[in-house]
Design a protein around this motif. Structure first.
Motif, PDB file in Angstrom:
ATOM      1  N   ARG A 125      -7.218  -0.254  10.550  1.00 59.90           N
ATOM      2  CA  ARG A 125      -7.046  -0.397  11.985  1.00 59.90           C
ATOM      3  C   ARG A 125      -5.701  -1.074  12.271  1.00 59.90           C
ATOM      4  N   GLY A 126      -4.977  -0.510  13.231  1.00 60.32           N
ATOM      5  CA  GLY A 126      -3.709  -1.120  13.613  1.00 60.32           C
ATOM      6  C   GLY A 126      -3.941  -2.353  14.465  1.00 60.32           C
ATOM      7  N   ILE A 127      -2.989  -3.252  14.437  1.00 60.66           N
ATOM      8  CA  ILE A 127      -3.104  -4.459  15.261  1.00 60.66           C
ATOM      9  C   ILE A 127      -2.168  -4.327  16.446  1.00 60.66           C
ATOM     10  N   PRO A 160     -11.074   8.108  14.523  1.00 62.08           N
ATOM     11  CA  PRO A 160     -10.509   6.767  14.288  1.00 62.08           C
ATOM     12  C   PRO A 160     -10.167   6.611  12.816  1.00 62.08           C
ATOM     13  N   ARG A 161      -9.055   5.946  12.555  1.00 66.98           N
ATOM     14  CA  ARG A 161      -8.568   5.836  11.182  1.00 66.98           C
ATOM     15  C   ARG A 161      -8.497   4.404  10.698  1.00 66.98           C
ATOM     16  N   SER A 162      -8.688   4.267   9.420  1.00 64.10           N
ATOM     17  CA  SER A 162      -8.497   2.984   8.761  1.00 64.10           C
ATOM     18  C   SER A 162      -7.176   3.049   7.978  1.00 64.10           C
ATOM     19  N   SER A 220       0.845  -1.210   0.000  1.00 65.28           N
ATOM     20  CA  SER A 220       0.000   0.000   0.000  1.00 65.28           C
ATOM     21  C   SER A 220       0.868   1.242   0.000  1.00 65.28           C
TER      22      SER A 220
END
Lengths: 170, 584
Positions: free
Chosen positions: B581-583, B577-579, B184
């Motif tokens: 999503r962090g892990i 909140p952002r996409s 990405s």
């Protein structure tokens, strides 16, 4: 902006991940999960991999790393026609690499890729056990023997023609 | 611990068990060449440059990864080893662009230095080159994979220090590529823009997005009123860019250099820091009173803020709504300052000099644009970019006469200076909050218990009759640890300071590359830079943000009081909140 991963994984795969999470080192089941996905869908989509990452608590970049490392995993759907060039020893000696190059040039795709129109996907295989017919190409269930690079455009056109006939019949 | 005796280059060495050959050699003054190795990161053993000969071993051993053993006989230098190392470097170069003269890292590239020291003077192998487009979607970090040598330092720092795991190795063999998931673009990834990948990269595979062209253009535009302000940590690190020892405070010469470059006015981001404290201490007092949304978490670090939005959106209500000192000051420049000097804000060009690549992203957040559509901060330069501009302009930094900031937005308390180091925002906030809560002047201004020398520190501070629990985290893996602790309800914290980079801003992703013999993430350098800031603070008469007379004027003339409606409109922000999503 989208904030949640879309839930697109089938229930049985979600259940399998849940079982993995109860075991030691759940992240070590990543390959097993991806296998199951590919079995069911034929290839791995970005959405599926992202959801696996979320559910299995493995970073998405890591899932992506594993999926691109192993040749077995496909990141694109297979085409209507799956072309497979045998790269076994006998076929290779008889110039299978040149046939592969001809397919690459003619279709504009590399190994494990699918043409934009979704018709052809290109793969290679190891020995099919018919070395007497080398070099061998299979297109879906059909086996073509003693193929030359010059025949490649014709093979592709024949497949297209087959498709047209079947579609007219329907 | 058991002591191991071995022989390195005919010298007797005694080191504790578990030491590596590379470390053992260092104790006797032998520096084995290396490339992928970095202390503070896990061992990779990928580059093989550090190979040595071990008697009895079938092949050369990588000294970074081989532990000492009793009676070992090691040779770090022989014609054969030197040749083998040189071959290794040549093979790396074989797949590397030959464009040193036009490369951003020219003169500061570890691969270039190594090739030189190995005696590589010609190109012997000319093989297939990997070809990639430069990926420059991000406002902060650009990725140029043609220059990547697959040492994985960036991958390691991104996961081991920052816990972001944005970068990974994709594909295999010749096609191996370091990139975010699905290759990405960086802008669409979980990248938090901290720039640590740039800091650790031995080549120019990662670089900050260059803003110097924009700044040069503004400086030569007669219609622009060009204003610059510099972050607290710049003064503690910029000297290193000119060969001065780490920890040399360089506030005043930097001001002179900026005037020489042609900036119309030189202000100090520190003023914004004092203002941040006014607003944040008020926010803390309000929350302590109501008991809502505790712990309060600081919001100055843009790397942390993006991490929050990707990884911990559940903590958005806890995070201070205060804009960062940079953005607060930039806002003031295009409102208060513009009104006062009857300037059209559209003609004011605001440049901020930051230790940080994430500030470039922050300046492009739509939240930090004026309603009329222009950004409050027009361009963000990293410390490295400013050092380059000063050199490019032909300014002899070491021989500059000291200068002083313009007022009123160039005056600051000592509390603002320490913003640049981990624990500094906490200490500055405590100085102001304690006096506000007790109504009494503090007897001791130094809150040494929050001066972190580690990545994570917890303390309980007595303010009047109350005790408040605080935590200071730098490096986002440490932030994770503390946030998980809060989530588990293990301890009630009132105030948490989080800085994305190790050591705080002084260890930011835009700071000068380390000088020879030093490492990125070197704790010694961080200590020296922090020391410079603490000394500046100690030497100031005004050491509390609320005692900054110009800040007091500003509230009288413009904002009335901290947390006022106008303050909220101009000095506060919100998070989303952002996409992806962090892990965690």
């Amino acid at each position: 902006m989208i904030t949640e991963t879309k839930n697109t994984l089938p229930k049985e795969i979600c259940d399998f991940i849940d079982v993995c999470l109860t075991r030691e080192h759940p992240e070590s089941y990543l390959i097993a999960v991806l296998h199951k996905l590919q079995q069911q869908f034929g290839y791995l989509t970005r959405e599926h991999m992202d959801e696996v990452a979320q559910r299995l608590h493995v970073p998405a970049s890591f899932v992506s790393g594993v999926a691109t490392f192993y040749h077995f995993f496909r990141l694109q759907p297979r085409g209507k026609f799956s072309i497979s060039v045998c790269l076994g020893t006998a076929c290779f000696v008889k110039g299978a690499d040149k046939i592969l190059d001809a397919f690459r040039a003619e279709l504009g795709v590399d190994l494990a890729e699918t043409t934009k129109d979704g018709l052809f996907s290109l793969d290679c295989t190891r020995c099919l056990g018919v070395c007497g017919l080398a070099p061998v190409v299979t297109i879906n269930d059909k086996v073509y023997s003693q193929v030359t690079p010059q025949q490649v455009p014709d093979l592709i056109n024949r497949a297209k023609a087959d498709l047209e006939t079947t579609e007219t019949k329907v | 611990m058991k002591t191991i005796h071995l022989t390195i280059d005919d010298m007797q060495v005694s080191v504790p068990e578990g030491t590596t050959l590379m470390q053992a050699a260092e104790t006797i003054g032998v520096h084995i060449p290396r490339l992928c190795y970095l202390p503070n990161l896990s061992l990779e053993g990928a580059c093989r440059i550090c190979i040595v000969e071990v008697a009895g071993a079938r092949t050369y051993q990588a000294s970074c990864a081989t532990k000492v053993a009793e009676g070992m006989i090691v040779k770090t230098n022989s014609p054969e080893i030197r040749q083998a190392r040189r071959d290794l470097v040549e093979l790396i170069l074989d797949n590397h662009p030959m464009e040193c003269q036009t490369c951003d890292r020219d003169g500061q590239c570890e691969l270039q230095t190594l090739a030189y020291s190995m005696g590589v003077r010609e190109r012997l192998f000319e093989g297939k080159r990997k070809r990639y487009e430069v990926e420059d979607s991000s406002f902060s970090v650009i990725r140029n994979s043609e220059k990547c040598i697959l040492c994985r330092r960036c991958v390691r720092v991104c996961s081991e220090v920052q816990g972001v795991h944005n970068l990974s190795q994709l594909y295999r063999g010749f096609n191996t590529l370091v990139a975010p998931a699905h290759v990405s673009p960086m802008l669409e990834s979980v990248c938090i823009n901290c720039g640590q990948c740039i800091n650790v990269c031995p080549t120019a595979a990662f670089l900050e997005k260059d803003s110097t062209d924009d700044v040069w253009a503004a400086l030569s535009d007669p219609n622009k009123h060009v204003v610059v302000h510099i972050a607290p940590s710049i003064r503690a690190a910029i000297g290193e860019g000119f060969g001065l020892p780490a920890g040399t405070p360089e506030t005043n010469r930097t001001v002179t250099a900026l005037r020489r470059l042609g900036f119309d006015v030189v202000f100090d981001t520190n003023f914004g820091a004092d203002l941040t404290i006014m607003e944040e201490a008020h926010e803390l007092a309000t929350r302590l009173k109501s008991g809502e949304n505790l712990p309060l978490i600081t919001s100055c670090s843009p790397g942390w803020i993006k991490f929050l939005e990707h990884f911990y959106p559940e903590f958005i209500p806890n995070t201070s709504t205060c804009k960062s000192p940079m953005t607060m000051l930039s806002v003031l420049l295009k409102t208060y300052y513009a009104e006062k000097h009857k300037l059209d804000p559209k003609n004011i060009y605001v440049v901020s000099v930051m230790p940080c690549t994430a500030k470039k992203f922050e300046s492009r957040r739509p939240e930090h644009f004026a309603p009329a559509g222009y950004p409050y901060t027009d361009a963000v330069l990293t410390t490295r970019e400013l050092v380059w501009m000063i050199k490019a302009y032909g300014i002899d930094f070491k021989h500059l006469t000291p200068g002083a900031f313009d007022n009123p937005l160039g005056f600051s308390s000592g509390a603002a200076d320490i913003f640049g180091t981990t624990g500094g925002v906490m200490e500055a906030a405590l100085r102001t909050a304690a006096e506000a809560l007790t109504g009494k002047p503090l007897t001791e201004l130094n809150f040494t218990e929050v001066r972190a020398t580690t990545g994570l520190k917890e303390a309980s501070i007595k303010i009047g009759d109350a005790t408040i629990n605080v935590a200071v985290a730098n490096g986002l893996n440490n932030a994770k640890t503390i946030l998980e602790k809060v989530k588990r309800g293990e301890k009630q914290f009132h105030l948490i300071e989080i800085m994305a980079c190790p050591g705080g801003c002084i260890g930011g992703g835009g700071q000068p590359y380390p000088s020879e013999g030093r490492y990125v993430l070197d704790e010694e350098i961080l200590k020296l830079r922090a020391g410079a800031l603490y000394n500046i603070d100690e030497a100031k008469n005004v050491r509390k943000s609320h005692e900054n007379p110009f800040v007091q004027d500003l509230y009288r003339e413009y904002f009335q009081h901290p947390g006022s409606e106008k303050a909220h409109k101009l000095l506060h922000t919100h998070y989303t909140p952002r996409s992806p999503r962090g892990i965690k």
